[in-house]
Design a protein around this motif. Structure first.
Motif, PDB file in Angstrom:
ATOM      1  N   GLN A 106      -6.051  -4.959  -6.866  1.00 19.34           N
ATOM      2  CA  GLN A 106      -7.230  -4.283  -7.408  1.00 19.34           C
ATOM      3  C   GLN A 106      -7.083  -2.769  -7.308  1.00 19.34           C
ATOM      4  O   GLN A 106      -7.439  -2.029  -8.238  1.00 19.34           O
ATOM      5  CB  GLN A 106      -8.482  -4.748  -6.664  1.00 19.34           C
ATOM      6  CG  GLN A 106      -8.816  -6.213  -6.901  1.00 19.34           C
ATOM      7  CD  GLN A 106      -9.927  -6.716  -6.012  1.00 19.34           C
ATOM      8  OE1 GLN A 106     -10.529  -5.943  -5.262  1.00 19.34           O
ATOM      9  NE2 GLN A 106     -10.221  -8.009  -6.090  1.00 19.34           N
ATOM     10  N   ILE A 107      -6.538  -2.295  -6.165  1.00 22.62           N
ATOM     11  CA  ILE A 107      -6.317  -0.860  -6.000  1.00 22.62           C
ATOM     12  C   ILE A 107      -5.283  -0.368  -7.009  1.00 22.62           C
ATOM     13  O   ILE A 107      -5.458   0.689  -7.638  1.00 22.62           O
ATOM     14  CB  ILE A 107      -5.877  -0.544  -4.557  1.00 22.62           C
ATOM     15  CG1 ILE A 107      -7.008  -0.847  -3.576  1.00 22.62           C
ATOM     16  CG2 ILE A 107      -5.447   0.912  -4.422  1.00 22.62           C
ATOM     17  CD1 ILE A 107      -6.604  -0.757  -2.123  1.00 22.62           C
ATOM     18  N   ALA A 108      -4.178  -1.129  -7.167  1.00 25.33           N
ATOM     19  CA  ALA A 108      -3.134  -0.740  -8.119  1.00 25.33           C
ATOM     20  C   ALA A 108      -3.696  -0.686  -9.537  1.00 25.33           C
ATOM     21  O   ALA A 108      -3.413   0.247 -10.309  1.00 25.33           O
ATOM     22  CB  ALA A 108      -1.975  -1.722  -8.043  1.00 25.33           C
ATOM     23  N   GLN A 109      -4.520  -1.657  -9.904  1.00 24.55           N
ATOM     24  CA  GLN A 109      -5.120  -1.673 -11.236  1.00 24.55           C
ATOM     25  C   GLN A 109      -6.048  -0.479 -11.420  1.00 24.55           C
ATOM     26  O   GLN A 109      -6.062   0.164 -12.485  1.00 24.55           O
ATOM     27  CB  GLN A 109      -5.895  -2.983 -11.426  1.00 24.55           C
ATOM     28  CG  GLN A 109      -6.493  -3.165 -12.805  1.00 24.55           C
ATOM     29  CD  GLN A 109      -5.444  -3.291 -13.887  1.00 24.55           C
ATOM     30  OE1 GLN A 109      -4.351  -3.775 -13.643  1.00 24.55           O
ATOM     31  NE2 GLN A 109      -5.776  -2.837 -15.089  1.00 24.55           N
ATOM     32  N   ALA A 110      -6.815  -0.166 -10.371  1.00 27.91           N
ATOM     33  CA  ALA A 110      -7.727   0.981 -10.457  1.00 27.91           C
ATOM     34  C   ALA A 110      -6.955   2.283 -10.600  1.00 27.91           C
ATOM     35  O   ALA A 110      -7.355   3.186 -11.362  1.00 27.91           O
ATOM     36  CB  ALA A 110      -8.612   1.023  -9.209  1.00 27.91           C
ATOM     37  N   VAL A 111      -5.830   2.431  -9.882  1.00 22.46           N
ATOM     38  CA  VAL A 111      -5.012   3.649  -9.984  1.00 22.46           C
ATOM     39  C   VAL A 111      -4.452   3.784 -11.399  1.00 22.46           C
ATOM     40  O   VAL A 111      -4.469   4.873 -12.003  1.00 22.46           O
ATOM     41  CB  VAL A 111      -3.869   3.605  -8.946  1.00 22.46           C
ATOM     42  CG1 VAL A 111      -2.862   4.727  -9.213  1.00 22.46           C
ATOM     43  CG2 VAL A 111      -4.436   3.733  -7.539  1.00 22.46           C
ATOM     44  N   ALA A 112      -3.941   2.677 -11.959  1.00 16.18           N
ATOM     45  CA  ALA A 112      -3.383   2.713 -13.311  1.00 16.18           C
ATOM     46  C   ALA A 112      -4.458   3.082 -14.330  1.00 16.18           C
ATOM     47  O   ALA A 112      -4.237   3.919 -15.228  1.00 16.18           O
ATOM     48  CB  ALA A 112      -2.757   1.358 -13.650  1.00 16.18           C
ATOM     49  N   GLU A 113      -5.648   2.474 -14.198  1.00 15.25           N
ATOM     50  CA  GLU A 113      -6.731   2.782 -15.135  1.00 15.25           C
ATOM     51  C   GLU A 113      -7.185   4.230 -14.987  1.00 15.25           C
ATOM     52  O   GLU A 113      -7.487   4.908 -15.977  1.00 15.25           O
ATOM     53  CB  GLU A 113      -7.897   1.826 -14.896  1.00 15.25           C
ATOM     54  CG  GLU A 113      -7.602   0.391 -15.306  1.00 15.25           C
ATOM     55  CD  GLU A 113      -8.750  -0.545 -14.999  1.00 15.25           C
ATOM     56  OE1 GLU A 113      -9.755  -0.066 -14.418  1.00 15.25           O
ATOM     57  OE2 GLU A 113      -8.647  -1.742 -15.319  1.00 15.25           O
ATOM     58  N   MET A 114      -7.220   4.727 -13.747  1.00 14.97           N
ATOM     59  CA  MET A 114      -7.614   6.118 -13.520  1.00 14.97           C
ATOM     60  C   MET A 114      -6.635   7.073 -14.192  1.00 14.97           C
ATOM     61  O   MET A 114      -7.034   8.024 -14.884  1.00 14.97           O
ATOM     62  CB  MET A 114      -7.675   6.400 -12.021  1.00 14.97           C
ATOM     63  CG  MET A 114      -8.015   7.843 -11.677  1.00 14.97           C
ATOM     64  SD  MET A 114      -7.688   8.224  -9.937  1.00 14.97           S
ATOM     65  CE  MET A 114      -5.902   8.191  -9.935  1.00 14.97           C
ATOM     66  N   ALA A 115      -5.322   6.810 -13.998  1.00 15.13           N
ATOM     67  CA  ALA A 115      -4.309   7.675 -14.602  1.00 15.13           C
ATOM     68  C   ALA A 115      -4.419   7.652 -16.122  1.00 15.13           C
ATOM     69  O   ALA A 115      -4.317   8.691 -16.795  1.00 15.13           O
ATOM     70  CB  ALA A 115      -2.925   7.241 -14.146  1.00 15.13           C
ATOM     71  N   LEU A 137       0.830  -1.205   0.000  1.00  8.49           N
ATOM     72  CA  LEU A 137       0.000   0.000   0.000  1.00  8.49           C
ATOM     73  C   LEU A 137       0.864   1.254   0.000  1.00  8.49           C
ATOM     74  O   LEU A 137       0.538   2.250  -0.679  1.00  8.49           O
ATOM     75  CB  LEU A 137      -0.936  -0.005   1.217  1.00  8.49           C
ATOM     76  CG  LEU A 137      -2.121  -0.971   1.158  1.00  8.49           C
ATOM     77  CD1 LEU A 137      -2.902  -0.926   2.455  1.00  8.49           C
ATOM     78  CD2 LEU A 137      -3.045  -0.631  -0.015  1.00  8.49           C
ATOM     79  N   ARG A 138       1.981   1.220   0.755  1.00  6.97           N
ATOM     80  CA  ARG A 138       2.891   2.368   0.754  1.00  6.97           C
ATOM     81  C   ARG A 138       3.499   2.566  -0.640  1.00  6.97           C
ATOM     82  O   ARG A 138       3.782   3.699  -1.062  1.00  6.97           O
ATOM     83  CB  ARG A 138       4.009   2.167   1.780  1.00  6.97           C
ATOM     84  CG  ARG A 138       3.588   2.410   3.209  1.00  6.97           C
ATOM     85  CD  ARG A 138       4.805   2.577   4.120  1.00  6.97           C
ATOM     86  NE  ARG A 138       5.667   1.405   4.087  1.00  6.97           N
ATOM     87  CZ  ARG A 138       5.544   0.359   4.891  1.00  6.97           C
ATOM     88  NH1 ARG A 138       4.574   0.353   5.796  1.00  6.97           N
ATOM     89  NH2 ARG A 138       6.368  -0.663   4.808  1.00  6.97           N
TER      90      ARG A 138
END
Length: 320
Positions: free
Chosen positions: A257-266, A227-228
């Motif tokens: 899932q969070i990492a994938q969501a961040v990448a898709e958001m960017a 997470l960090r």
């Protein structure tokens, strides 16, 4: 191949929690079983001690019967004989009061010995009472021969008593030794149970501590650290840099899932901004074209106005 990063965080936490609960339940169950075992063994040991104590009391009462018979033997008068007879009867009742409950609770092998002791006690008491009767007869009769006969019979009765006493005391010692051995074995078993229970609880406690330490390490490595790692890419996005590399996208848990969501958001924000820029450029180009068209229209209007002025002036000259 199964990887921890492919397991959901909730599932991993549930597994750790279940392990902790199982270990704690095991510790409680071990303690309960040990307590039940210790209680059972302690109860048997206490019963054996009570049995040994009662046997010693029986032996003491039997020794009291011997004292009563000794008083009867050396009694010089009817009063002393009756007193000795009453003491003998009282000691016999004391023995019976102890023997009867023991016989009712005894095992088959013990019951046989206890009943044998009771029979010998009764035989000893009957012989003692017979001696009292013979000595009273010897003292009360005026017939010398009868008196001598009664005294001789009394002496014969006295000779019958030592073997009875030996048999009684031998049976009591045997039972007492057995009861003492049972008590000692029981207390040894209690000590062993305490030691075993302590070792088991120590082992389970160490395992529980290891699980707690493992869960802390697991939380730091498997949850907090990844997470960090997402903080830096998010900071780049906040500063407007959408060309980021998000770590942990290959994970199958919530962190992935969070990492994938961040990448898709960017990626989506970057694409949206690019589209907005393209639309802005199109608007700028259209505005430039409109401005050019407006300038041309203005020039043509001015030229037409000048032409009209010239036409008007020519017409005025003609009319003049």
């Amino acid at each position: 191949m199964l990887r921890l990063s492919n397991i959901q965080i909730g599932t991993k936490l549930a597994i750790v929690s279940v392990l902790g609960i199982v270990l704690i339940a095991g510790m409680i169950a071990s303690q309960m079983l040990a307590s039940a075992s210790i209680k059972s063994v302690s109860s048997k040991s206490s019963a054996s001690l009570v049995k040994a104590r009662d046997l010693q009391a029986i032996e003491a009462a039997e020794r009291g019967m011997q004292v009563a018979v000794g008083d009867i033997r050396f009694a010089d008068g009817a009063g002393d004989l009756q007193k000795g007879g009453k003491l003998l009867e009282a000691r016999q009742k004391a023995v019976d009061a102890l023997l009867d409950p023991m016989i009712a609770k005894a095992t088959d092998s013990e019951r046989e010995r206890l009943q044998n002791i009771k029979g010998l006690i009764d035989k000893y008491a009957v012989a003692g009472k017979a001696i009292v009767a013979l000595k009273l007869k010897s003292m009360s009769t005026d017939d010398t021969n009868a008196s001598l006969k009664a005294s001789s019979d009394a002496q014969d009765k006295f000779k019958q008593l030592p073997p009875i006493v030996q048999s009684i005391e031998s049976n009591i010692r045997t039972l007492n030794d057995h009861a003492s051995a049972e008590a000692q074995a029981g207390f040894a078993a209690v000590d062993k149970s305490f030691t075993s229970s302590g070792r088991i609880n120590l082992t389970i406690g160490l395992l529980a501590a290891l699980v707690m330490v493992g869960s802390a390490v697991f939380g730091a490595v498997s949850i907090a650290k990844p997470l960090r790692a997402l903080v830096h890419p998010l900071e780049k996005v906040a500063r407007g840099n959408f060309a980021i590399e998000v770590p942990g996208r290959d994970r199958k848990d919530e962190v992935g899932q969070i990492a994938q969501a961040v990448a898709e958001m960017a990626e989506k924000v970057s694409r949206t901004i690019a589209e907005i820029k393209a639309s802005g450029r199109e608007v700028t180009s259209a505005s430039a074209e409109i401005a050019t068209s407006t300038t041309d229209l203005s020039q043509r209007t001015e030229e037409q106005a000048a032409s009209l002025e010239e036409t008007s002036a020519a017409m005025e000259e003609l009319s003049a």
